[in-house]
Design an enzyme around this catalytic site. Structure first.
Site, short mmCIF file in Angstrom:
data_model
loop_
_atom_site.label_atom_id
_atom_site.label_comp_id
_atom_site.label_asym_id
_atom_site.label_seq_id
_atom_site.Cartn_x
_atom_site.Cartn_y
_atom_site.Cartn_z
CB SER A 64 48.98 33.45 42.80
OG SER A 64 48.56 33.15 41.48
CE1 TYR B 264 44.40 36.44 43.07
CE2 TYR B 264 45.70 35.64 41.21
CZ TYR B 264 45.15 35.44 42.47
OH TYR B 264 45.37 34.25 43.12
#
Length: 253
Positions: free
Chosen positions: A139, A152
């Site tokens: 990501s 995250y």
């Protein structure tokens, strides 16, 4: 002509919905035999029904369950030639200092430990057979500014670095890729506003299809963005990318 993956056996974790489900569909369309693994049985069964694949209910943080996932895939479909380590969950719900540490840690367990357990379960067989590829869903949260929750981004920074260093460890034996799918609208993003710069959902599956084909093996260990990178251009420029250490998450001064 689109890359033909006929005969390949692929295992996609986190394949019950969203990006993982779309990757599974793309690989099946390319001719691969696909095992779809996720925690929700009804979801993996639905995707498996659509693509004539194998449905596996798996918690990727459970070492025994991951081992059984690989055994069941190879028993039913054959030796795994492609692992797409895609399973992941979103950020913690609440401020870092207020959220239960177990809930915070769960994000890293799924997003990092889950990737590691999946990789270590398939690597010995791939090495023994002399073939195989690993694709890890990373990501842009690994390095982009602006995040205001810690779990995250920390997990994705770890998994991107894991993908790069695992590629080094397996150089010339098993190509390992990590990529960002972009900002894809999925259930994980909840009620995010419509005016965000959403990435078309078909781009990540198309990228994984190319990576599975073997044409991009020279780019193993390089950060690839499904929307912002033209994979065909990267393949043509692979020597330049390696020589100049491009498509890498680095501190530049």
């Amino acid at each position: 002509m689109a890359d033909d993956l006929h005969g390949q056996v692929a295992l996609v974790t986190g394949g019950g919905r969203g990006i993982g489900a779309n990757i599974a569909r793309e690989l099946a369309e390319a001719g691969a035999r696909v095992a779809i693994a996720a925690r929700t049985q009804s979801q993996v069964e639905e995707v498996a029904r659509q693509i004539d694949g194998l449905a596996l209910e798996v918690d990727v943080t459970d070492r025994g369950a991951v081992s059984r996932m690989v055994i069941e895939t190879e028993r039913n479909l054959g030796p795994i030639q492609l692992l797409v380590a895609n399973a992941g969950i979103g950020n913690q719900d609440g401020a870092t200092w207020e959220v239960d540490p177990a809930d915070w840690w769960r994000v890293l367990e799924v997003n990092v430990l889950g990737v590691h357990l999946s990789c270590r379960a398939v690597i010995p067989g791939m090495l023994e057979r002399g073939n195989g590829r690993i694709v890890i869903t990373g990501s842009g949260a690994a390095y982009l500014p602006g995040s205001d929750h810690t779990a995250y981004p920390a997990s994705k920074a770890a998994v991107c670095r894991y993908g790069e260093t695992l590629a080094n460890e397996l150089e010339e034996r098993i190509p390992v890729f990590f990529f960002s799918p972009g900002l894809v609208r999925t259930d994980m993003l909840g009620d995010a506003p419509d005016d965000l710069p959403w990435t078309p959902p078909e781009l990540a599956p198309r990228l994984v299809r190319v990576l599975a084909s073997g044409r991009a093996d020279a780019l193993a260990g390089r950060y690839i963005h499904a929307e912002h990178d033209d994979i065909e251009d990267l393949i043509r420029r692979a020597d330049e990318i390696q020589e100049n250490d491009l498509n890498a998450i680095r501190l530049r001064r």
